[in-house]
Design a protein around this motif. Sequence first.
Motif, short mmCIF file in Angstrom:
data_model
loop_
_atom_site.label_atom_id
_atom_site.label_comp_id
_atom_site.label_asym_id
_atom_site.label_seq_id
_atom_site.Cartn_x
_atom_site.Cartn_y
_atom_site.Cartn_z
N ILE A 30 136.76 19.77 -5.96
CA ILE A 30 136.03 19.55 -7.05
C ILE A 30 134.76 20.18 -6.78
O ILE A 30 134.04 20.22 -5.82
CB ILE A 30 135.60 17.98 -7.14
N GLY A 31 134.42 21.11 -7.99
CA GLY A 31 133.10 21.67 -7.81
C GLY A 31 131.81 21.00 -8.84
O GLY A 31 132.37 20.25 -9.72
N LEU A 32 130.72 21.55 -8.69
CA LEU A 32 129.70 20.83 -9.55
C LEU A 32 129.03 22.21 -10.18
O LEU A 32 128.85 23.21 -9.61
CB LEU A 32 128.69 20.27 -8.74
N GLU A 33 128.88 22.13 -11.66
CA GLU A 33 128.36 23.34 -12.42
C GLU A 33 127.52 22.81 -13.49
O GLU A 33 127.69 21.77 -13.92
CB GLU A 33 129.92 24.00 -12.83
N PRO A 34 126.54 23.53 -13.68
CA PRO A 34 125.66 23.08 -14.69
C PRO A 34 126.26 23.11 -16.34
O PRO A 34 126.92 23.87 -16.42
CB PRO A 34 124.46 23.80 -14.88
N VAL A 35 125.99 22.00 -16.83
CA VAL A 35 126.43 21.86 -18.38
C VAL A 35 125.72 23.16 -19.30
O VAL A 35 124.23 23.18 -19.17
CB VAL A 35 125.99 20.59 -18.85
N THR A 36 126.21 24.09 -20.03
CA THR A 36 125.80 24.81 -20.56
C THR A 36 125.20 24.42 -21.82
O THR A 36 125.49 23.23 -22.28
CB THR A 36 126.81 26.04 -20.93
N ARG A 37 124.35 25.41 -22.32
CA ARG A 37 123.53 25.06 -23.92
C ARG A 37 124.72 24.74 -24.82
O ARG A 37 124.70 23.91 -25.64
CB ARG A 37 122.86 26.27 -24.19
N LYS A 38 125.82 25.60 -24.81
CA LYS A 38 127.00 25.65 -25.88
C LYS A 38 127.42 24.28 -25.60
O LYS A 38 127.64 23.57 -26.61
CB LYS A 38 127.97 26.58 -25.58
N GLU A 39 127.72 23.66 -24.54
CA GLU A 39 128.59 22.38 -24.19
C GLU A 39 127.53 21.47 -24.70
O GLU A 39 127.97 20.54 -25.38
CB GLU A 39 128.95 22.46 -22.82
N ALA A 40 126.27 21.54 -24.55
CA ALA A 40 125.37 20.47 -24.84
C ALA A 40 125.10 20.37 -26.25
O ALA A 40 124.86 19.30 -26.74
CB ALA A 40 123.90 20.71 -24.03
N ARG A 41 125.46 21.43 -27.12
CA ARG A 41 125.17 21.51 -28.59
C ARG A 41 126.39 20.97 -29.25
O ARG A 41 126.54 20.98 -30.36
CB ARG A 41 124.48 22.67 -28.89
N ALA A 42 127.84 21.32 -28.43
CA ALA A 42 128.76 21.04 -29.53
C ALA A 42 129.09 19.39 -29.69
O ALA A 42 128.82 18.60 -28.73
CB ALA A 42 129.85 21.33 -28.44
N GLU B 104 122.23 19.62 -16.49
CA GLU B 104 122.80 18.91 -15.25
C GLU B 104 124.06 19.31 -14.91
O GLU B 104 124.84 20.01 -15.55
CB GLU B 104 122.81 17.20 -16.32
N MET B 105 124.43 18.61 -13.81
CA MET B 105 125.66 19.19 -12.91
C MET B 105 126.73 18.18 -13.56
O MET B 105 126.70 17.10 -13.65
CB MET B 105 125.38 19.18 -11.31
N LYS B 106 127.96 18.94 -13.76
CA LYS B 106 129.05 18.19 -14.33
C LYS B 106 130.14 18.61 -13.23
O LYS B 106 130.18 19.59 -12.47
CB LYS B 106 129.54 18.87 -15.64
N ALA B 107 131.15 17.62 -13.12
CA ALA B 107 132.32 17.67 -12.20
C ALA B 107 133.32 18.54 -13.06
O ALA B 107 133.74 18.30 -13.93
CB ALA B 107 132.82 16.44 -11.83
N VAL B 108 133.90 19.89 -12.06
CA VAL B 108 135.02 20.48 -12.57
C VAL B 108 136.02 20.70 -11.47
O VAL B 108 135.63 20.59 -10.25
CB VAL B 108 134.49 21.94 -12.94
N VAL B 109 137.49 20.97 -11.87
CA VAL B 109 138.46 21.02 -10.96
C VAL B 109 138.37 22.43 -10.44
O VAL B 109 138.61 23.50 -11.24
CB VAL B 109 139.68 20.81 -11.56
#
Length: 381
Positions: free
Chosen positions: A281-293, A304-309
């Motif tokens: 599992i990796g940690l990636e920051p939530v993008t602006r596009k995802e935050a506005r969707a 903020e950091m989100k969990a991704v496979v």
Amino acid sequence: MAPSSGRRQPPSAEDLDERNIVGINKETITNTVSTDYPDNYANEEHAWDKEAFRQSFKVQWHDNKQHDAQFSLIGIDASIANAFRRILISEIPTLAIDIVYIHNNTSVIQDEVLAHRLGLIPFTGSKKGIRDFLRSWRKPVDGEGFYATTFDSNTICLKLHAKCTHNKDAPPNSKDPKELYHNAHVYAKDLTFEPMGVQEKHFSGDGVIRPFNPDILIAKMRPNQEIDLEIHMHKGYGWDHAKWSPVATASYRLMPTITITKPIIGAEAEKFADCFMEGVIGLEPVTRKEARAKGSGYEGHEGEMKAVVKDPMRDTVSREVLRHPEFEGKVKLGRRRDHFIFSIESTGQWDSDELFLESVKTLKKKCEVLRPQVTNMVYTY
């Protein structure tokens, strides 16, 4: 299940993918039974097709060292994958110590234990000589002399003669047996190959018969103890004894699947990652596009950091994540039923990738033997 007379919509890509996943739940495992055969699903054709198999089957190599390999077979049934595993373990011929003639053994190791230790030493040599020149040895029947079936084409002779003596030049205050005595330790490298007949033609130079690991310890001795042996090596198969198995390990596991169904953010994401092996599992920051969707679940969490496979193949499917209530309904675990991750560790006589190719050849020969028998059976009935 019998086919239905009514019509139904063909399965979607999501349905087909779901059928191919073995479900890993907190206390149960679901969808374990194979379903890819005719008439299992109404109005769906699942008869085996060579061209469809050719297009879907894949081989992916992950690591290919000389004596350690890892690769994936994708698009095959468990019965075929297991056939390869069983062939790798027991149906590829190798050379191993079979008979030990003990002329003298005054060491502390009993004769039968010493012979057993010798039998488990892996050997290597000219692959062409072992494959093409050597034949299987036949045990003499009643009335035949013991050497009646022993020839240079089926028997390799080794000798071991070691006697422990005091080292007169040892340092006065030394307590190391290797310094105090000669031949205090007997190793596999002390076995000497004795060519017979035309064997020198096939086993010489880099192809000489020798232990794969010369530093395997055979016995420890002290002054006036002696080991004097003559050894016969024969070509054999793992189905007869494990010493003839060409692999130390040959195993497979199903490809893990990890599906994050709901967003996991912040401290929960870090805890989520700790539930798996490192790198899964990796940690990636939530993008602006995802935050506005709208409806993404990430609204207002930009940065903020989100969990991704990241790499599901590293996962051991420990189900640790299912123990924590905060992740309930947020993740689905499974294994792909047609994706087999193979691991092969050779004992040294064959390269690991050669072993897999030999297993394919062996399975092909079995099919060639079975095919006319099945054909005759169909025509007979």
